[in-house]
Design a protein around this motif. Structure first.
Motif, PDB file in Angstrom:
ATOM      1  N   LYS A 183       0.734  -1.215   0.261  1.00  0.00           N
ATOM      2  CA  LYS A 183       0.064   0.046  -0.181  1.00  0.00           C
ATOM      3  C   LYS A 183       0.815   1.327  -0.067  1.00  0.00           C
ATOM      4  O   LYS A 183       1.789   1.144   0.613  1.00  0.00           O
ATOM      5  CB  LYS A 183      -0.838  -0.088   1.441  1.00  0.00           C
ATOM      6  CG  LYS A 183      -2.045   0.823   1.032  1.00  0.00           C
ATOM      7  CD  LYS A 183      -3.030   0.560   2.363  1.00  0.00           C
ATOM      8  CE  LYS A 183      -4.379   1.524   2.142  1.00  0.00           C
ATOM      9  NZ  LYS A 183      -5.168   1.111   3.307  1.00  0.00           N
TER      10      LYS A 183
ATOM     11  N   TYR B  94       1.787   4.928   1.122  1.00  0.00           N
ATOM     12  CA  TYR B  94       1.444   6.006   2.110  1.00  0.00           C
ATOM     13  C   TYR B  94       2.062   7.241   1.961  1.00  0.00           C
ATOM     14  O   TYR B  94       3.347   7.088   1.558  1.00  0.00           O
ATOM     15  CB  TYR B  94       1.851   5.432   3.451  1.00  0.00           C
ATOM     16  CG  TYR B  94       1.191   4.086   3.883  1.00  0.00           C
ATOM     17  CD1 TYR B  94      -0.042   4.318   4.442  1.00  0.00           C
ATOM     18  CD2 TYR B  94       1.712   2.885   3.726  1.00  0.00           C
ATOM     19  CE1 TYR B  94      -0.760   3.180   4.836  1.00  0.00           C
ATOM     20  CE2 TYR B  94       1.086   1.796   4.225  1.00  0.00           C
ATOM     21  CZ  TYR B  94      -0.114   1.917   4.837  1.00  0.00           C
ATOM     22  OH  TYR B  94      -1.012   0.625   5.213  1.00  0.00           O
TER      23      TYR B  94
ATOM     24  N   ARG C 265      -1.761  11.728  13.466  1.00  0.00           N
ATOM     25  CA  ARG C 265      -2.667  11.874  12.686  1.00  0.00           C
ATOM     26  C   ARG C 265      -3.133  13.379  12.704  1.00  0.00           C
ATOM     27  O   ARG C 265      -3.845  14.016  11.802  1.00  0.00           O
ATOM     28  CB  ARG C 265      -3.863  11.053  12.752  1.00  0.00           C
ATOM     29  CG  ARG C 265      -4.171   9.835  12.127  1.00  0.00           C
ATOM     30  CD  ARG C 265      -5.644   9.382  11.978  1.00  0.00           C
ATOM     31  NE  ARG C 265      -6.355   9.482  13.478  1.00  0.00           N
ATOM     32  CZ  ARG C 265      -7.641   9.868  13.371  1.00  0.00           C
ATOM     33  NH1 ARG C 265      -8.386  10.199  12.316  1.00  0.00           N
ATOM     34  NH2 ARG C 265      -8.189   9.706  14.696  1.00  0.00           N
TER      35      ARG C 265
ATOM     36  N   CYS D 185      -3.713   9.658   4.798  1.00  0.00           N
ATOM     37  CA  CYS D 185      -3.538   8.455   4.483  1.00  0.00           C
ATOM     38  C   CYS D 185      -4.041   7.499   5.587  1.00  0.00           C
ATOM     39  O   CYS D 185      -4.482   7.840   6.697  1.00  0.00           O
ATOM     40  CB  CYS D 185      -2.204   8.019   3.970  1.00  0.00           C
ATOM     41  SG  CYS D 185      -0.937   7.956   5.241  1.00  0.00           S
ATOM     42  N   ASP D 186      -4.019   6.174   5.270  1.00  0.00           N
ATOM     43  CA  ASP D 186      -4.781   5.286   6.166  1.00  0.00           C
ATOM     44  C   ASP D 186      -3.519   4.636   7.192  1.00  0.00           C
ATOM     45  O   ASP D 186      -3.922   3.468   8.129  1.00  0.00           O
ATOM     46  CB  ASP D 186      -5.162   4.000   5.524  1.00  0.00           C
ATOM     47  CG  ASP D 186      -6.391   4.465   4.943  1.00  0.00           C
ATOM     48  OD1 ASP D 186      -7.039   5.435   5.224  1.00  0.00           O
ATOM     49  OD2 ASP D 186      -6.852   3.841   3.809  1.00  0.00           O
TER      50      ASP D 186
ATOM     51  N   PHE E 111      -4.452   3.897  10.839  1.00  0.00           N
ATOM     52  CA  PHE E 111      -5.663   2.917  10.999  1.00  0.00           C
ATOM     53  C   PHE E 111      -5.042   1.447  10.494  1.00  0.00           C
ATOM     54  O   PHE E 111      -5.542   0.304  11.332  1.00  0.00           O
ATOM     55  CB  PHE E 111      -6.763   3.234   9.994  1.00  0.00           C
ATOM     56  CG  PHE E 111      -7.550   4.467  10.525  1.00  0.00           C
ATOM     57  CD1 PHE E 111      -8.094   4.493  11.550  1.00  0.00           C
ATOM     58  CD2 PHE E 111      -7.242   5.571   9.504  1.00  0.00           C
ATOM     59  CE1 PHE E 111      -8.767   5.821  11.968  1.00  0.00           C
ATOM     60  CE2 PHE E 111      -7.772   7.050  10.144  1.00  0.00           C
ATOM     61  CZ  PHE E 111      -8.619   6.915  11.148  1.00  0.00           C
ATOM     62  N   ASP E 112      -4.234   1.341   9.676  1.00  0.00           N
ATOM     63  CA  ASP E 112      -3.583   0.040   9.278  1.00  0.00           C
ATOM     64  C   ASP E 112      -2.712  -0.537   9.945  1.00  0.00           C
ATOM     65  O   ASP E 112      -2.616  -1.983  10.088  1.00  0.00           O
ATOM     66  CB  ASP E 112      -2.921   0.174   7.854  1.00  0.00           C
ATOM     67  CG  ASP E 112      -3.869   0.577   6.663  1.00  0.00           C
ATOM     68  OD1 ASP E 112      -5.021   0.464   6.813  1.00  0.00           O
ATOM     69  OD2 ASP E 112      -3.533   0.732   5.559  1.00  0.00           O
TER      70      ASP E 112
ATOM     71  N   THR F 291     -11.696   4.460  14.413  1.00  0.00           N
ATOM     72  CA  THR F 291     -12.788   5.023  13.586  1.00  0.00           C
ATOM     73  C   THR F 291     -13.989   5.340  14.560  1.00  0.00           C
ATOM     74  O   THR F 291     -13.961   4.801  15.654  1.00  0.00           O
ATOM     75  CB  THR F 291     -13.261   4.380  12.495  1.00  0.00           C
ATOM     76  OG1 THR F 291     -13.754   3.246  12.883  1.00  0.00           O
ATOM     77  CG2 THR F 291     -12.051   3.961  11.553  1.00  0.00           C
TER      78      THR F 291
END
Length: 244
Positions: A47, A49, A114, A139-140, A143-144, A150
């Motif tokens: 992924k 980022y 964040r 970006c995630d 969370f990843d 969330t």
């Protein structure tokens, strides 16, 4: 203070030697855990980022700054917060002396939060820390790697943190994640540690012990093989370990 047992010097020496044997066993167990940690399988990071920081927009690959190992400090600083977490700040206060030695031993340390970068930059300047700190707001990443959660998770009251499902505690939680990059530029996630597991991370050896190459010293751990007075390292052009 409660009265403590008082003994002769010889009796103290006997008790101290008995405790020393346990301390040495603990150290050997620690070394064995570090060895097993280096043998963990890796996960390929496919992924993309992109982070916002003092050098503008940067990818995860950019954060390595020419090294093959990257330690990310998951610093608790949410988008709506006005300052960083007290506990994460306490840990950050202890990192400064380690950074230059790590950077010259193939390891970069970067904090990620964040919060928008403008908030990070203001707090970073206020605290005067030398490590690089970037925002993952776009970006995630958080969370990843299970350190941000969330609204849906908050409503359900359950999150996945420290490798298990547990009750929701906060929008943000602390940890460290470790990555390595091979000769082709492919990045792998090698290790993460959370909660009280982070208490042993912060010194040079504490950081090295969570990297895939470990302490990377010759047999016997001779520091003079690689450690220099911090003003005697030859700085890699464009790859400074410190950012104000």
């Amino acid at each position: 203070m409660q009265a403590h047992k008082t003994v002769s010097r010889d009796e103290w020496l006997e008790a101290r030697r008995a405790l020393l044997a346990k301390e040495k066993a603990h150290l050997r167990a620690h070394d064995e855990l570090a060895r097993q940690r280096r043998e963990l399988p890796w996960v390929k990071v496919d992924k993309s980022y992109v982070f916002d920081g003092p050098d503008g927009r940067e990818t995860l690959s950019d954060l390595f700054a020419g090294r093959s190992q990257l330690i990310v400090k998951h610093f608790m600083f949410g988008p709506d917060w006005q300052e960083g977490c007290v506990g994460c700040s306490f840990g950050a206060d202890q990192m400064e002396g380690s950074l230059i030695h790590l950077a010259h031993h193939d390891v970069m340390v970067v904090a990620v939060s964040r919060a928008p970068y403008a908030k990070i930059a203001a707090f970073h300047k206020r605290m005067g820390w030398p490590f690089k700190w970037v925002s993952s707001a776009g970006c995630d990443f958080n969370f990843d790697y299970n350190v941000s959660f969330t609204e849906e998770q908050k409503t359900k009251g359950k999150v996945f943190y420290n490798f298990e499902e547990r009750d929701w505690m906060s929008d943000e939680l602390p940890g460290f994640s470790v990555f390595t990059k091979d000769e082709t530029g492919q990045i792998f996630h090698t290790y993460s540690v959370f909660a009280r597991g982070t208490e042993d991370v912060g010194t040079v050896y504490g950081f090295l012990d969570i990297t895939p190459k470990g302490r990377n010293e010759p047999p016997g751990g001779n520091l003079s093989h690689w450690v220099r007075h911090h003003d005697k390292y030859e700085e890699k052009a464009g790859n400074s370990c410190c950012h104000g």
